[in-house]
Write a protein that holds these residues in place. Structure first.
Motif, PDB file in Angstrom:
ATOM      1  N   GLN A 166       1.023  -1.115  -0.056  1.00  0.00           N
ATOM      2  CA  GLN A 166       0.015   0.159  -0.064  1.00  0.00           C
ATOM      3  C   GLN A 166       0.661   1.269   0.034  1.00  0.00           C
ATOM      4  O   GLN A 166       0.363   2.196  -0.431  1.00  0.00           O
ATOM      5  CB  GLN A 166      -0.840   0.195   1.236  1.00  0.00           C
ATOM      6  CG  GLN A 166      -2.155  -0.726   1.007  1.00  0.00           C
ATOM      7  CD  GLN A 166      -1.843  -2.329   1.178  1.00  0.00           C
ATOM      8  OE1 GLN A 166      -1.114  -2.791   1.925  1.00  0.00           O
ATOM      9  NE2 GLN A 166      -2.650  -3.024  -0.011  1.00  0.00           N
ATOM     10  N   ALA A 167       2.126   1.101   0.513  1.00  0.00           N
ATOM     11  CA  ALA A 167       3.079   2.224   0.582  1.00  0.00           C
ATOM     12  C   ALA A 167       4.286   2.079   0.167  1.00  0.00           C
ATOM     13  O   ALA A 167       4.771   0.940   0.472  1.00  0.00           O
ATOM     14  CB  ALA A 167       3.006   2.866   1.788  1.00  0.00           C
ATOM     15  N   GLN A 177      -1.659   3.784  -4.100  1.00  0.00           N
ATOM     16  CA  GLN A 177      -0.273   3.395  -3.456  1.00  0.00           C
ATOM     17  C   GLN A 177       0.320   4.723  -3.131  1.00  0.00           C
ATOM     18  O   GLN A 177       0.610   5.575  -4.063  1.00  0.00           O
ATOM     19  CB  GLN A 177       0.636   2.773  -4.374  1.00  0.00           C
ATOM     20  CG  GLN A 177       1.923   2.259  -3.662  1.00  0.00           C
ATOM     21  CD  GLN A 177       2.789   1.279  -4.484  1.00  0.00           C
ATOM     22  OE1 GLN A 177       3.328   1.794  -5.426  1.00  0.00           O
ATOM     23  NE2 GLN A 177       2.744   0.215  -4.205  1.00  0.00           N
ATOM     24  N   ARG A 178       0.840   5.109  -1.941  1.00  0.00           N
ATOM     25  CA  ARG A 178       1.286   6.149  -1.487  1.00  0.00           C
ATOM     26  C   ARG A 178       3.003   5.877  -1.251  1.00  0.00           C
ATOM     27  O   ARG A 178       3.303   5.089  -1.073  1.00  0.00           O
ATOM     28  CB  ARG A 178       0.978   6.761   0.059  1.00  0.00           C
ATOM     29  CG  ARG A 178      -0.499   6.973  -0.102  1.00  0.00           C
ATOM     30  CD  ARG A 178      -1.123   7.785   1.039  1.00  0.00           C
ATOM     31  NE  ARG A 178      -0.545   8.627   1.740  1.00  0.00           N
ATOM     32  CZ  ARG A 178      -0.263  10.113   1.671  1.00  0.00           C
ATOM     33  NH1 ARG A 178      -1.071  10.459   0.776  1.00  0.00           N
ATOM     34  NH2 ARG A 178       0.264  10.671   2.351  1.00  0.00           N
ATOM     35  N   CYS A 209       6.637  12.205  -6.074  1.00  0.00           N
ATOM     36  CA  CYS A 209       5.890  11.345  -5.018  1.00  0.00           C
ATOM     37  C   CYS A 209       4.985  12.069  -4.236  1.00  0.00           C
ATOM     38  O   CYS A 209       5.039  13.179  -4.345  1.00  0.00           O
ATOM     39  CB  CYS A 209       7.256  10.799  -4.219  1.00  0.00           C
ATOM     40  SG  CYS A 209       8.531  11.938  -3.801  1.00  0.00           S
ATOM     41  N   ASP A 210       4.282  11.447  -3.299  1.00  0.00           N
ATOM     42  CA  ASP A 210       3.469  12.351  -2.360  1.00  0.00           C
ATOM     43  C   ASP A 210       3.997  13.078  -1.178  1.00  0.00           C
ATOM     44  O   ASP A 210       3.434  13.839  -0.763  1.00  0.00           O
ATOM     45  CB  ASP A 210       2.546  11.115  -1.787  1.00  0.00           C
ATOM     46  CG  ASP A 210       1.636  10.090  -2.767  1.00  0.00           C
ATOM     47  OD1 ASP A 210       0.853  10.779  -3.455  1.00  0.00           O
ATOM     48  OD2 ASP A 210       2.303   9.008  -3.007  1.00  0.00           O
ATOM     49  N   LEU A 237       2.722   9.052   6.225  1.00  0.00           N
ATOM     50  CA  LEU A 237       2.539   8.427   4.923  1.00  0.00           C
ATOM     51  C   LEU A 237       0.961   7.599   5.214  1.00  0.00           C
ATOM     52  O   LEU A 237       0.517   7.250   4.177  1.00  0.00           O
ATOM     53  CB  LEU A 237       3.734   7.486   4.790  1.00  0.00           C
ATOM     54  CG  LEU A 237       3.801   6.455   3.719  1.00  0.00           C
ATOM     55  CD1 LEU A 237       4.070   7.493   2.458  1.00  0.00           C
ATOM     56  CD2 LEU A 237       5.271   5.509   3.885  1.00  0.00           C
TER      57      LEU A 237
END
Ligand code: CTP
Length: 425
Positions: free
Chosen positions: A296-297, A348-349, A373-374, A423
């Motif tokens: 997920q990350a 997805q982070r 990116c985040d 995150l």
């Protein structure tokens, strides 16, 4: 952490020249030791806690008394060691188990045997340690250790499962390896270095498991790009920040996948991380891309080398040829983070890192926009108490909408917890 909005373009980070406080320093830590041969590892662990400034008291079950020396523990903890015979003494003004339970700010229960686990889960207070655990409201790090078949037995499985729902408990299951009973399998107590790390995490974050059910992929350490069989291009990264981030996530319940270059860290820190060791950026790329779909990350903490040989050399160059080879024959390493961002599954982070010197924030903003990116954590590697290898760091956390958070100097594990919260958000 302070967070600034769009208006403030240069949130200020005051560099610190003094190391941040150790979260274990000055804490009252109760060490509960039960009957597993792993108890022999506890005296040095107690000594390490005392050296970090913790106040330590030890409680032994009758079985543990036969395995480890109470005199050693008393000497190393600078406190009398509490034994079964000490409970209900006519000299004690209060019941010892209640006094110990109220004294403790943190509990390290290591090793946790099948018997003490069963007593605790079923509410039986028939030893000093078991009654102390029942009376104690402080957070407990519980590290199980036992024979492989005992660990696999239905009763122990059920008790261990029940322990997962105790709100003050951080359970650490045993590792695989060669056991004292000559079995090869799961049962070894977690490495003492990992227990110290987990205890620090418990002091900082408590036993909350907000990453339960989620997968996190972490890259850590440097890559090493060979020039010839005797030389390489690399950097001073030790992998500390990435591995601490991975362990913090694991302790918060995440399923972690770690891809790492050559590390300079205690080997025990890799336990439970599904770690894969790589050397070059090309190997790191392959390992990351293979794991990316299942999580997920992603946290891209690795210090990937910037250049590599276009044609790897398989014989050692002499000094003259070396000069020539340093000047030509290199190509840039592709940007792995940008590729992960480009190919990520929906939702997805991704957290990136930026190692900067000089005026960090403007450079970090450009890098953040380039990588896509985040979140991006930019740290000033030219400042004291920040950068490669040390226990602490500081920096700016860039997020969506030009948000910038300032993280003053803190232990890397504390920064790891902060980044994980960002995150997960
Ligand atoms: N990174 C990457 N692939 C590369 C280089 C860097 O994935 N070939 C990632 C790092 O893991 C980090 C981020 O990109 O998350 C920033 O890395 P950094 O070394 O600070 O920047 P570079 O992209 O190498 O740029 P520069 O060297 O110009 O600062």
């Amino acid at each position: 952490m302070r967070t600034e909005g769009q208006g403030l373009l240069q949130p200020h980070l005051a560099p610190s020249s003094t190391p941040p406080a150790d979260p274990l320093c000055g804490r009252r830590i109760l060490v509960g030791i039960s009957g597993s041969i792993a108890a022999v590892k506890l005296p040095l662990l107690v000594s390490a806690l005392v050296q970090r400034g913790a106040e330590v008291r030890c409680v032994l079950t009758p079985s543990a008394e036969r395995l480890v020396s109470a005199a050693s523990l008393a000497c190393l903890s600078r406190q009398p060691c509490c034994l079964e015979a000490d409970q209900w003494s006519h000299r004690a003004p209060r019941p010892l188990h209640v006094e110990l339970a109220e004294w403790a700010e943190l509990v390290l229960l290591a090793p946790l045997s099948a018997t003490t686990l069963a007593r605790w889960v079923h509410g039986l207070g028939d030893t000093l340690l078991a009654s102390t655990l029942l009376a104690c409201e402080a957070p407990v790090l519980a590290a199980a250790a036992m024979n492989t078949s005992m660990w696999a037995s239905p009763g122990v499985r059920a008790n261990w499962q029940a322990l997962q729902s105790f709100p003050t408990v951080l359970p650490l299951g045993p590792e695989s390896g060669l056991l004292a009973c000559d079995r090869q399998g799961q049962g070894r107590m977690a490495d003492p270095e990992l227990l110290l790390l987990a205890l620090e995490s418990l002091a900082l974050w408590g036993p909350k498991r907000d990453w339960q059910g989620r997968g996190l992929l972490v890259s850590a350490g440097p890559t090493r790009e060979p020039l010839d069989p005797a030389r390489c291009l690399t950097n001073p990264s030790t992998g500390r920040m990435g591995v601490l981030l991975a362990q913090a996530a694991r302790l918060r319940g995440a399923r972690v996948e770690l891809v790492h270059g050559p590390l300079a860290l205690p080997a025990g820190w890799l336990e439970g991380l599904n770690a894969e060791a790589v050397l070059t950026a090309a190997e790191m790329r392959q390992a990351l891309l293979a794991r990316q779909p299942g999580v997920q990350a992603v946290a891209m903490v690795a210090a990937v080398a910037d250049h590599r040989r276009s044609q790897p050399l398989d014989t050692k160059l002499d000094k003259q040829a070396l000069e020539q080879a340093l000047a030509s024959g290199w190509e840039p390493v592709p940007d792995l983070l940008a590729e992960l961002v480009h190919g990520r599954p929906r939702g997805q982070r991704i957290l990136g890192f930026a190692a900067q010197t000089g005026d960090v924030l403007p450079q970090a903003r450009v890098k953040f926009a380039r990588k896509g990116c985040d979140l991006l954590f930019a740290n000033p590697i030219d400042q004291p108490q920040a950068g490669f290898g040390g226990h602490s760091t500081s920096g700016w956390l860039l997020g969506p909408g030009d948000q910038v958070g300032v993280l003053p100097t803190a232990r890397k594990l504390a920064v790891a917890h902060h980044l994980l919260s960002a995150l997960a958000a």
